[in-house]
Structures are given as structure tokens and as C-alpha cells.
Design an enzyme around this catalytic site. Structure first.
Site, short mmCIF file in Angstrom:
data_model
loop_
_atom_site.label_atom_id
_atom_site.label_comp_id
_atom_site.label_asym_id
_atom_site.label_seq_id
_atom_site.Cartn_x
_atom_site.Cartn_y
_atom_site.Cartn_z
CG HIS A 6 48.53 51.72 39.81
ND1 HIS A 6 48.63 52.62 38.78
CD2 HIS A 6 47.36 51.06 39.62
CE1 HIS A 6 47.56 52.52 38.00
NE2 HIS A 6 46.78 51.58 38.50
CG HIS A 10 43.31 54.05 41.28
ND1 HIS A 10 42.69 54.70 40.25
CD2 HIS A 10 44.22 53.22 40.72
CE1 HIS A 10 43.19 54.26 39.09
NE2 HIS A 10 44.13 53.37 39.35
CG HIS A 32 35.73 52.16 54.77
ND1 HIS A 32 36.73 51.87 55.67
CD2 HIS A 32 34.85 52.97 55.42
CE1 HIS A 32 36.46 52.46 56.83
NE2 HIS A 32 35.34 53.14 56.69
CB CYS A 45 40.61 48.81 53.72
SG CYS A 45 39.76 50.38 54.06
CB CYS A 48 41.06 50.04 57.75
SG CYS A 48 39.29 50.32 57.66
CB CYS A 118 65.09 41.56 47.66
SG CYS A 118 65.82 43.03 48.42
CG HIS A 421 67.79 43.93 44.69
ND1 HIS A 421 66.52 43.68 45.17
CD2 HIS A 421 67.98 43.03 43.66
CE1 HIS A 421 65.97 42.70 44.47
NE2 HIS A 421 66.84 42.28 43.56
#
Length: 470
Positions: A6, A10, A32, A45, A48, A118, A421
Site C-alpha cells: 500500500h 503511494h 525521498h 525510504c 533508498c 510465519c 503458510h
């Protein structure tokens, strides 16, 4: 960053307006873009591709952390108050807890998934419920790795930091202390995972790993670090002063004994016989766990409720491991009497049983091109696993000394070693819990015995009690 991406989305969206323009130095700095994890407060970041350890001149990053901490504390206080009311208004005895198998456990703490971690969480939760092992680490004095301006403050690690200031034992101790306190619903083992990255290169990255392989690396590295100094005192000296771990119970693997070898250490006798001249060769091998094959006749997929054929039991796997076996052409034994490689037989005996018997079922095996999973259900006992018939000298053992009771089970869900899992079942103060990363739920024995076990942890029985022998 690695689970649903998520925050990374952005960052990528922020890059689009700049793609068709020449970037100035000022614009370069603007790009940055950083994000903060609301659970661990670490800042990342994406440009980087690393964690951020510095701050702005005004300390804005730290202010955001403090604000988030205040929000979490107020939410936690109200949550704790609500849970206390629940406890006061209901008599949560063992019978009620067993009936409500799906009720969330109030005192247990989950471990947050940091991106396919996990495999680590399942092992940590299992080890945290092996009381003798866990208590040793929790009682160790804390090691202060920082000094000067950063003393007493939380550090936010970067992968570029040096190796000389990390301690696996210390981070393992902190993680165990965070579990079973009832102070939070989930703990982030970020600092421990950072140390794992530093000292175990095999586990760097966020791909799925093998839980058994991780457990072996973890125990081996804890053992090695514990042999070093501890505030000027050898940790093996601390172990010797612990009356519950007597010298006679120790099994040395790679040097001095530690709590790892005192708890998990056993000894195998490997007996090889040359089929040509009859020469017998014996070798003693220390072990921390036993890896058991699921016999080939049980490898077709079968669930517990199916009745078309014999059920595979843990005893079948143990017998397959210890039975006399003729070595094939690829494993010819170098006979010292014949002076050449000859056909031979091999047999394992257990010369010394450990306090905690760790049994790994080999569910993953190589075919021509792929590593496949053996999905066979293996029946295992919750109580009274009798290991006497696998001992080299069973007559020297007492009637109760070879009986083991189950403490924890690691389960792999899915088809491949690089996917799927891991979860764990473990017993704590007479109740069974299911650990699924951040989520911990109460469960019952009927659910545990139906699990397709991957790793089983059996604890040596101390007191005399009724046994359901295997």
C-alpha cells in the site's frame, strides 16, 4: 512494504509527475518519500530501499512516533479496561475455555508477520511454550548494546549497520519476554528479524522459508553465542549454576554445553556392518532433533477420516528411522578391513534421550525437477510417547524416564516449501492455543490431533501420571 504494498503504491504514484521533467537538486530531495510502520514505528525510504535511522533538524519523525505511541497507549488502556470487565463478569474456568474453542485468548500474544515471516513466528511461539528452555532466557540479565546519546532509546535498524552490535540471545530474550505477558495482542519481532538477517544470510529477504531449517539455524547460533562471554561471565558457567540442568543431562555439540544442548541435545549410535567381511563400525552422533521419513507405503494422500488402508503413525516413522537398512549403491561404506567400498547395513540406536525431543517429519522431498510435499496425515499422541524401544540400553532406564508429552506442533499449510503458510499449536498451563501470526485463539485437543504435523516438540515427563502409550 512486502505484504500488500500500500505505502509503496503511494511512492510510485509520487514518481509519475517527475518522469518527463529534468529533476533539480531540490526536487531530487523531495522524491525521498518515506513511510512509517504504525506497529513498530520504523521509517522506510523506497527510493533508498532501506530503513531511515536519522531525523529532521526539528525531530519531526520522532514527534510522529510519540504521537502514534500516545494513540496506541490510550487505545490499549481502554482495551485492557474492557478485558478486565469481561474477566470480572465471567468465570473463565478451564471447562468454559475448552467449550469456546474459537474464543480469542486474553493472555496470549501473537507475533506480527513482517512479510512471509510465519515460518519464524511458528517456531518462536513453539519454543516460548517449552517452559524450561524459555525460562532460562527470560531470566538472563538484559544486555545494553547502546550507550551515549542513544542510551535507553529505541533504535531503528538499517541493513547497512555493522554486525558487531547485534546479539541474537538478547533479541531472542526480549521476544520471549514480550510473549505471555497479556500486555498486548501482538508483538512485532522486527529487531530479532534484523539480527537474523545479519547473522543468517540464508534468511535475508521476504520469501517463504522452511521452518525446520530456520529452527536449526536459530538453535545452532544461540548455542554458539551462549558459549561466549556474558557481562564477563561465561554463559556456560551460568548454565552450570542452574540446578535444574545438571551436568549429567548435557550433550556437547561444537564445544561447551549450553542450555540449547542441555534441553534439546541427545546422542545417536550409528552402527554400520560390512556385508562382505562382517566388520562392524560404530559412531556416536549428537543431535538436537530427529528428521523422520514418512514411509513410502503411506505417501499417497490420505486424511484421518479415510479408511482405505492403514493409518500412518508416528511409531511407523520412528521405526523406519531406527530399523536395519541396507545401503544402496550410492551409499557404499568404506570398509577398513576390506580396504574398499562395500555393501553394508546401517542401524540407528538412541544412546541418550534429550529433555525435549524434537521430531521433524520429512514432508518435502525432491523429484526429478521439483520439491514436492508429502501431505499424508501422521497420527501422533498428545501424551505418553514411549521411546524405550528405540534406546540402545533400555534396561538402564526407569519406567517413566522414556515417556514424553506433547508441548507444541508446527504445521505447514499449502503444497510447496517455498509457498504456503506456517502456524503452531502449543500447550500453555493445561490449555491448547493456536498461533497464527498476530492471531491467537484457544483450541482443544481434538483439533490438535487432527493437524498434519511438520515439527513435533515432546517434553520429557517429570511426574508420575496416567499414560496413553503409543
Amino acid at each position: 512494504r512486502y505484504v500488500n504494498g500500500h505505502a509503496k503504491k503511494h511512492y510510485e504514484d509520487a514518481q509519475i509527475p517527475m518522469t518527463n521533467h529534468k529533476k533539480t537538486e531540490k526536487q531530487e530531495k523531495v522524491q525521498h518519500t518515506v513511510c512509517m510502520d504504525c506497529s513498530s514505528y520504523s521509517t522506510y525510504c523506497y527510493r533508498c530501499d532501506d530503513f531511515v535511522v536519522n531525523d529532521t533538524k526539528l525531530g519531526l519523525v520522532q514527534k510522529v512516533r510519540e504521537h502514534l505511541q500516545n494513540l496506541e497507549n490510550s487505545a490499549f488502556t481502554s482495551d485492557r479496561h474492557r478485558k478486565r470487565k469481561l474477566l470480572e463478569n465471567s468465570s473463565l474456568n478451564s471447562k468454559l475455555l475448552k467449550v469456546n474453542g474459537s474464543t480469542t485468548a486474553l493472555c496470549a500474544t501473537g507475533l506480527r508477520n513482517l512479510g512471509n515471516t510465519c515460518f519464524m513466528n511458528a517456531i518462536l511461539q513453539s519454543l516460548s511454550n517449552i517452559q524450561q528452555f524459555c525460562c532460562y532466557f527470560k531470566e538472563l540479565p538484559a544486555v545494553e548494546l547502546r550507550n551515549g546519546k542513544t542510551a535507553g532509546r529505541r533504535t531503528y535498524h538499517t541493513r547497512s549497520q555493522g554486525d558487531n552490535n547485534v546479539s541474537l540471545v538478547e533479541e531472542f530474550r526480549k521476544t520471549l519476554c514480550a510473549l505471555w505477558q497479556g500486555s498486548q495482542t501482538a508483538f512485532s519481532p522486527e529487531s530479532l528479524f534484523y539480527v537474523v538477517w545479519k547473522i543468517m544470510p540464508n534468511f535475508r529477504g521476504y520469501q517463504q522459508q522452511d521452518a525446520h531449517e530456520f529452527m536449526r539455524y536459530l538453535l545452532d547460533h544461540l548455542h554458539l553465542e551462549l558459549q561466549g562471554g556474558f557481562n564477563g561471565v561465561s554463559r556456560s558457567v551460568i548454565l552450570q549454576e542452574n540446578s535444574s540442568l545438571s551436568a549429567s543431562s548435557k550433550c556437547c555439540i561444537n564445544g561447551a554445553s549450553t542450555v540449547v544442548t542441555a534441553i534439546f541435545g541427545g546422542i545417536l549410535q550409528n552402527e554400520v556392518n560390512c556385508l562382505i567381511c562382517g566388520t562392524e563400525s560404530r559412531k556416536f552422533d549428537p543431535f538436537l532433533d530427529l528428521s523422520l521419513d514418512i514411509p513410502s507405503q503411506f505417501r499417497n494422500k490420505r486424511t484421518k477420516n479415510q479408511e482405505n488402508g492403514p493409518m500412518c503413525t508416528l511409531r511407523d516413522c520412528l521405526r523406519s528411522f531406527t530399523d536395519l537398512e541396507e545401503l544402496d549403491e550410492t551409499e557404499l561404506y568404506m570398509c577398513h578391513k576390506c580396504k574398499k567400498k562395500q555393501k553394508s547395513t546401517k542401524k540407528f540406536w538412541i544412546q541418550k534421550l534429550p529433555k525435549v525431543l524434537c521430531l521433524h517429519l520429512k514432508r518435502f522431498h525432491w523429484t526429478a525437477y521439483l520439491r514436492n510435499k508429502v501431505d499424508t496425515y501422521v497420527e501422533f499422541p498428545l501424551r505418553g510417547l514411549d521411546m524405550k524401544c528405540y534406546l540402545l540400553e533400555p534396561e538402564n532406564s526407569g519406567p517413566e524416564s522414556c515417556l514424553y508429552d506433547l508441548a507444541a506442533v508446527v504445521v505447514h499449510h499449502g503444497s510447496g516449501v517455498g509457498s504456503g503458510h506456517y502456524t503452531a499449536y502449543a500447550a500453555h498451563e493445561g490449555r491448547w492455543f493456536h498461533f497464527n501470526d498476530s492471531t491467537v485463539t484457544l483450541t482443544d485437543e481434538e483439533t490438535v490431533v487432527k493437524a498434519k504435523a511438520y515439527i513435533l516438540f515432546y517434553v520429557e515427563r517429570q511426574a508420575k501420571s496416567g499414560s496413553d502409550k503409543l
